[in-house]
Design a protein around this motif. Structure first.
Motif, PDB file in Angstrom:
ATOM      1  N   UNK A   7      15.233  -9.916  -3.586  1.00  0.00           N
ATOM      2  CA  UNK A   7      15.814 -10.917  -4.480  1.00  0.00           C
ATOM      3  C   UNK A   7      15.738 -10.520  -5.950  1.00  0.00           C
ATOM      4  N   UNK A   8      14.913  -9.519  -6.279  1.00  0.00           N
ATOM      5  CA  UNK A   8      14.717  -9.152  -7.682  1.00  0.00           C
ATOM      6  C   UNK A   8      14.738  -7.645  -7.849  1.00  0.00           C
ATOM      7  N   UNK A   9      14.956  -7.232  -9.088  1.00  0.00           N
ATOM      8  CA  UNK A   9      14.761  -5.833  -9.456  1.00  0.00           C
ATOM      9  C   UNK A   9      13.765  -5.791 -10.603  1.00  0.00           C
ATOM     10  N   UNK A  10      12.713  -4.976 -10.493  1.00  0.00           N
ATOM     11  CA  UNK A  10      12.386  -4.171  -9.337  1.00  0.00           C
ATOM     12  C   UNK A  10      11.597  -4.972  -8.301  1.00  0.00           C
ATOM     13  N   UNK A  11      11.811  -4.617  -7.046  1.00  0.00           N
ATOM     14  CA  UNK A  11      11.042  -5.180  -5.925  1.00  0.00           C
ATOM     15  C   UNK A  11      10.824  -4.051  -4.935  1.00  0.00           C
ATOM     16  N   UNK A  12       9.596  -3.946  -4.415  1.00  0.00           N
ATOM     17  CA  UNK A  12       9.257  -2.808  -3.559  1.00  0.00           C
ATOM     18  C   UNK A  12       8.956  -3.248  -2.129  1.00  0.00           C
ATOM     19  N   UNK A  13       9.235  -2.333  -1.203  1.00  0.00           N
ATOM     20  CA  UNK A  13       8.961  -2.523   0.217  1.00  0.00           C
ATOM     21  C   UNK A  13       8.279  -1.247   0.713  1.00  0.00           C
ATOM     22  N   UNK A  14       7.062  -1.380   1.228  1.00  0.00           N
ATOM     23  CA  UNK A  14       6.305  -0.230   1.719  1.00  0.00           C
ATOM     24  C   UNK A  14       6.424  -0.188   3.237  1.00  0.00           C
ATOM     25  N   UNK A  15       6.929   0.942   3.742  1.00  0.00           N
ATOM     26  CA  UNK A  15       7.141   1.118   5.170  1.00  0.00           C
ATOM     27  C   UNK A  15       6.166   2.152   5.715  1.00  0.00           C
ATOM     28  N   UNK A  16       5.576   1.824   6.851  1.00  0.00           N
ATOM     29  CA  UNK A  16       4.665   2.745   7.534  1.00  0.00           C
ATOM     30  C   UNK A  16       5.429   3.467   8.627  1.00  0.00           C
ATOM     31  N   UNK A  17       5.440   4.788   8.559  1.00  0.00           N
ATOM     32  CA  UNK A  17       6.126   5.578   9.570  1.00  0.00           C
ATOM     33  C   UNK A  17       5.289   5.675  10.830  1.00  0.00           C
ATOM     34  N   UNK A  18       5.900   5.277  11.962  1.00  0.00           N
ATOM     35  CA  UNK A  18       5.235   5.356  13.257  1.00  0.00           C
ATOM     36  C   UNK A  18       6.172   6.103  14.200  1.00  0.00           C
ATOM     37  N   UNK A  19       6.070   7.422  14.206  1.00  0.00           N
ATOM     38  CA  UNK A  19       7.017   8.227  14.982  1.00  0.00           C
ATOM     39  C   UNK A  19       8.383   8.162  14.335  1.00  0.00           C
ATOM     40  N   UNK A  20       9.372   7.682  15.100  1.00  0.00           N
ATOM     41  CA  UNK A  20      10.725   7.548  14.564  1.00  0.00           C
ATOM     42  C   UNK A  20      10.965   6.177  13.944  1.00  0.00           C
TER      43      UNK A  20
ATOM     44  N   UNK B 127       9.894   2.684  11.535  1.00  0.00           N
ATOM     45  CA  UNK B 127       9.239   2.282  10.293  1.00  0.00           C
ATOM     46  C   UNK B 127       8.910   0.800  10.375  1.00  0.00           C
ATOM     47  N   UNK B 128       7.670   0.458  10.008  1.00  0.00           N
ATOM     48  CA  UNK B 128       7.172  -0.916  10.057  1.00  0.00           C
ATOM     49  C   UNK B 128       6.894  -1.387   8.630  1.00  0.00           C
ATOM     50  N   UNK B 129       7.369  -2.597   8.294  1.00  0.00           N
ATOM     51  CA  UNK B 129       7.145  -3.151   6.958  1.00  0.00           C
ATOM     52  C   UNK B 129       5.690  -3.591   6.807  1.00  0.00           C
ATOM     53  N   UNK B 130       5.012  -3.022   5.794  1.00  0.00           N
ATOM     54  CA  UNK B 130       3.592  -3.330   5.558  1.00  0.00           C
ATOM     55  C   UNK B 130       3.340  -4.099   4.266  1.00  0.00           C
ATOM     56  N   UNK B 131       4.262  -3.987   3.305  1.00  0.00           N
ATOM     57  CA  UNK B 131       4.092  -4.699   2.032  1.00  0.00           C
ATOM     58  C   UNK B 131       5.458  -4.930   1.424  1.00  0.00           C
ATOM     59  N   UNK B 132       5.610  -6.076   0.736  1.00  0.00           N
ATOM     60  CA  UNK B 132       6.825  -6.320  -0.038  1.00  0.00           C
ATOM     61  C   UNK B 132       6.472  -7.137  -1.268  1.00  0.00           C
TER      62      UNK B 132
ATOM     63  N   UNK C 140      -5.617  -2.001   6.865  1.00  0.00           N
ATOM     64  CA  UNK C 140      -4.739  -3.154   6.657  1.00  0.00           C
ATOM     65  C   UNK C 140      -4.503  -3.341   5.165  1.00  0.00           C
ATOM     66  N   UNK C 141      -3.266  -3.697   4.820  1.00  0.00           N
ATOM     67  CA  UNK C 141      -2.936  -4.003   3.430  1.00  0.00           C
ATOM     68  C   UNK C 141      -3.477  -5.388   3.129  1.00  0.00           C
ATOM     69  N   UNK C 142      -4.309  -5.498   2.094  1.00  0.00           N
ATOM     70  CA  UNK C 142      -4.960  -6.773   1.789  1.00  0.00           C
ATOM     71  C   UNK C 142      -3.991  -7.779   1.155  1.00  0.00           C
ATOM     72  N   UNK C 143      -3.372  -7.399   0.041  1.00  0.00           N
ATOM     73  CA  UNK C 143      -2.383  -8.262  -0.610  1.00  0.00           C
ATOM     74  C   UNK C 143      -1.028  -7.781  -0.128  1.00  0.00           C
ATOM     75  N   UNK C 144      -0.426  -8.505   0.819  1.00  0.00           N
ATOM     76  CA  UNK C 144       0.742  -7.939   1.502  1.00  0.00           C
ATOM     77  C   UNK C 144       2.072  -8.578   1.141  1.00  0.00           C
TER      78      UNK C 144
END
Length: 198
Positions: free
Chosen positions: A132-145, A147-152, A182-186
């Motif tokens: 919804x905003x710039x800048x806004x970040x999304x951290x993805x964890x690679x699990x093989x092929x 990607x799982x969202x871990x933080x936004x 685990x990401x604490x503030x997620x």
């Protein structure tokens, strides 16, 4: 009174659905393909095998994006040798008062970006992620092929002054994912310019 209660409940549910748009934490992220500033196609699956991918929704016109640019480039430089890949994604391409791909290419050249800067024409990917905003970040964890969202959300707690930062949300999330913690503030609300839908 009963009709009013029904309308109130409907509005609450509608707001909740709007707030939940996009990927939720822990969800698998679908592959996507966008063109970079030089017209080359870049896909998320190009980074399969990478432990962490950081998506940054940003644009060159937003004052907050300008305030955070050096911090983000610095984080990229710090973590690129540790298996972290940054992707900048511009959702303002094609908007009436937005940018052009030529503007993006100029920025890449001027700043010598070492990461892809992608054009989200039609805003499909920003909507897919619920950005919804710039800048806004999304951290993805690679699990093989996959990607799982871990933080936004936010990069840190002080957009105005880097020296005043107390909580480095993005850095902490990257470290947690790299170290299988685990990401604490997620889910910290991003501070920035609203992404105008068009």
């Amino acid at each position: 009174m009963k009709a009013f209660s029904s309308v109130f409940v409907f509005l609450l549910l509608s707001l909740n659905v709007l707030a939940q748009s996009g990927y939720q934490l822990g969800q698998k992220v679908a592959d996507f393909t966008l063109k970079d500033a030089n017209g080359r196609q870049v896909s998320l699956h190009d980074f399969a095998g990478t432990k962490t991918v950081v998506l940054v929704f940003t644009n060159n016109l937003c004052p907050y994006s300008k305030l955070y640019e050096n911090r983000l480039v610095s984080l990229n430089n710090t973590y690129q040798n540790r298996g972290v890949r940054f992707l900048f994604i511009n959702p303002a391409i094609g908007a009436e008062d937005g940018e052009t791909v030529a503007d993006m290419a100029k920025k890449v050249s001027e700043r010598n970006y070492t990461f892809p800067y992608l054009a989200d024409e039609g805003q499909k990917i920003s909507q897919q992620f619920g950005a919804t905003k710039t800048p806004e970040v999304f951290v993805l964890h690679g699990a093989g092929k996959d990607f799982i969202l871990k933080y936004k959300g936010a990069i840190d707690d002080n957009p105005q002054l880097e020296s005043g930062v107390k909580d480095t949300y993005l850095r902490n999330a990257i470290e947690a994912v790299l170290n299988d913690r685990n990401v604490q503030a997620f889910d910290k609300r991003a501070t920035g310019c609203l992404i105008k839908k068009y």
